[in-house]
Design a protein around this motif. Structure first.
Motif, mmCIF file in Angstrom:
data_model
loop_
_atom_site.group_PDB
_atom_site.id
_atom_site.type_symbol
_atom_site.label_atom_id
_atom_site.label_comp_id
_atom_site.label_asym_id
_atom_site.label_seq_id
_atom_site.Cartn_x
_atom_site.Cartn_y
_atom_site.Cartn_z
ATOM 1 N N GLU A 144 0.833 -1.200 0.000
ATOM 2 C CA GLU A 144 0.000 0.000 0.000
ATOM 3 C C GLU A 144 0.869 1.252 0.000
ATOM 4 O O GLU A 144 2.061 1.200 0.325
ATOM 5 N N ASP A 145 0.254 2.364 -0.366
ATOM 6 C CA ASP A 145 0.933 3.659 -0.376
ATOM 7 C C ASP A 145 0.212 4.625 0.546
ATOM 8 O O ASP A 145 -1.027 4.721 0.525
ATOM 9 N N TYR A 146 1.000 5.338 1.338
ATOM 10 C CA TYR A 146 0.473 6.414 2.174
ATOM 11 C C TYR A 146 0.864 7.732 1.514
ATOM 12 O O TYR A 146 2.054 8.053 1.381
ATOM 13 N N GLU A 147 -0.120 8.474 1.074
ATOM 14 C CA GLU A 147 0.116 9.758 0.411
ATOM 15 C C GLU A 147 0.135 10.854 1.472
ATOM 16 O O GLU A 147 -0.873 11.124 2.120
ATOM 17 N N SER B 190 4.561 16.149 -2.634
ATOM 18 C CA SER B 190 3.734 14.954 -2.887
ATOM 19 C C SER B 190 4.412 13.690 -2.372
ATOM 20 O O SER B 190 4.541 12.689 -3.086
ATOM 21 N N THR C 266 9.998 10.331 -8.906
ATOM 22 C CA THR C 266 9.418 11.640 -8.600
ATOM 23 C C THR C 266 9.400 12.490 -9.865
ATOM 24 O O THR C 266 10.367 12.497 -10.629
ATOM 25 N N SER D 101 9.229 4.033 -2.007
ATOM 26 C CA SER D 101 8.637 5.296 -1.561
ATOM 27 C C SER D 101 9.160 6.414 -2.482
ATOM 28 O O SER D 101 9.903 6.155 -3.427
ATOM 29 N N SER D 102 8.763 7.653 -2.220
ATOM 30 C CA SER D 102 9.242 8.766 -3.047
ATOM 31 C C SER D 102 10.762 8.723 -3.176
ATOM 32 O O SER D 102 11.474 8.606 -2.179
ATOM 33 N N ARG E 271 5.664 3.971 0.637
ATOM 34 C CA ARG E 271 5.256 2.608 0.291
ATOM 35 C C ARG E 271 5.482 1.712 1.513
ATOM 36 O O ARG E 271 6.519 1.799 2.166
ATOM 37 N N ARG F 145 5.289 10.222 -0.748
ATOM 38 C CA ARG F 145 4.559 8.955 -0.728
ATOM 39 C C ARG F 145 5.400 7.905 -0.003
ATOM 40 O O ARG F 145 6.574 7.736 -0.291
#
Length: 343
Positions: free
Chosen positions: A9-12, A26, A92, A86-87, A30, A28
């Motif tokens: 899942e991703d947390y924005e 932005s 990006t 993640s980011s 993971r 993110r």
């Protein structure tokens, strides 16, 4: 266990203020998750990731007859910022892509993970934060910043800051990568393959101990020669993005659990805040997160016990599923911490 599957899942997080004063746009996070949070919200386990590793690299700690049982615990593996999931520079968009990606710290990673725990897991109590290498550094960062929320810490093959010789080691692998003309100061049009291959070969000589090679322990990994092992390390690094590698390397080089507004570079105060049951597990033959440095850090943490891994596998001994004897000792320590029987 058989009925449970890992969820990715991703947390924005939106725009993320960083320790440096910059902002990661932005942002993110993971993460992998398995198991369910209980009603009291006190069965969360966090397994932060390590340098060069994807979140799935921690799955072996949860497999088989592990005390990290997803039938009893909600287990979350948050991926490091900059490491490709993640980011990161490689995923990006806009001005922060590639070499424009901002510097991120241990504190930035853990504060983003804290937001994940707050927003997705109801700010649950954490039964255990456990990690290897940079994952262990993040575990210690959690322990000092949130001592009332974290019940126990397990940190393998790591220290609470990057000590000088460790920094020099990292300068060597960095130079091997960036001296490739194709690197073009991070603005490469195609992957700097010669630099990535060199990075992998140089790193392999540090990841294991001298005795690992002398006793030909690489055969236990299925390699027929040292050259086969080195080619494996080359291929592994050809699969990674150069700017990602350098971003996380910078996080590591500047890693210090006191480098945040709470402790203001007061290293003794940060170590002293780790009063919950903690197990420091350095390897006796680690060439850069040395047993001496890790043991000294552990002695200055009121809640810590130092239990060295007697292994010829060097730094690699502390990883999930890497070397059987060390893996089993690490899980035994986790079992003791989760049961409340460890001091």
């Amino acid at each position: 266990m058989a009925s449970k599957q890992w969820l990715v899942e991703d947390y924005e997080a939106g725009d993320l203020p960083l320790t440096s004063g910059e902002t990661l746009h932005s942002a993110r996070l993971r993460y992998h998750r398995i198991g369910e949070l209980n009603a009291p919200k006190d069965n969360l386990i966090m397994l932060p990731t390590y340098y060069g590793g994807a979140a799935a690299g921690n799955h072996p700690w949860v497999e088989g007859n592990s005390p990290l049982d997803p039938d009893r615990y909600c287990i979350v593996i948050p991926a490091l910022l900059g490491a490709g999931e993640s980011s990161s520079p490689s995923n990006t968009a806009g001005a922060q892509r590639g070499p424009g990606f901002p510097a991120v710290s241990l504190n930035d990673n853990v504060m983003l993970q804290k937001r994940l725990v707050e927003d997705i897991f109801g700010d649950a109590r954490i039964a255990l934060v456990m990690g290897w290498s940079m994952g262990g550094m993040q575990a210690l960062q959690w322990g000092c910043l949130f001592p009332t929320q974290v019940r126990a810490v397990l940190a393998t093959c790591c220290t609470a800051r990057c000590y000088p010789h460790n920094r020099v080691f990292l300068e060597g692998v960095k130079a091997a990568l960036t001296c490739d003309h194709a690197f073009e100061n991070g603005r490469y049009r195609s992957p700097p393959e010669r630099g990535l291959r060199a990075f992998g070969r140089v790193y392999a000589g540090w990841a294991y101990s001298q005795a690992f090679f002398r006793h030909e322990l690489w055969r236990e990994q299925g390699f027929g020669s040292i050259e086969e092992l080195l080619r494996f390390w080359e291929q592994d690094h050809l699969g990674q993005d150069a700017n990602d590698l350098l971003t996380v390397l910078n996080t590591w080089q500047n890693g210090d659990i006191s480098d945040n507004p709470v402790f203001g570079m007061d290293y003794e105060a940060a170590l002293s805040a780790i009063a919950m049951p903690t197990r420091m597990m350095p390897c006796t033959t680690d060439l850069y997160f040395t047993e001496e440095d890790a043991s000294e850090d552990g002695r200055r943490m009121p809640g810590a016990t130092v239990e060295s891994l007697e292994s010829d596998w060097g730094h690699v001994a502390g990883g999930a599923g890497r070397e059987a004897a060390s893996h089993n000792r690490i899980l035994a320590a986790a079992r003791a911490l989760l049961s409340g029987k460890a001091s």
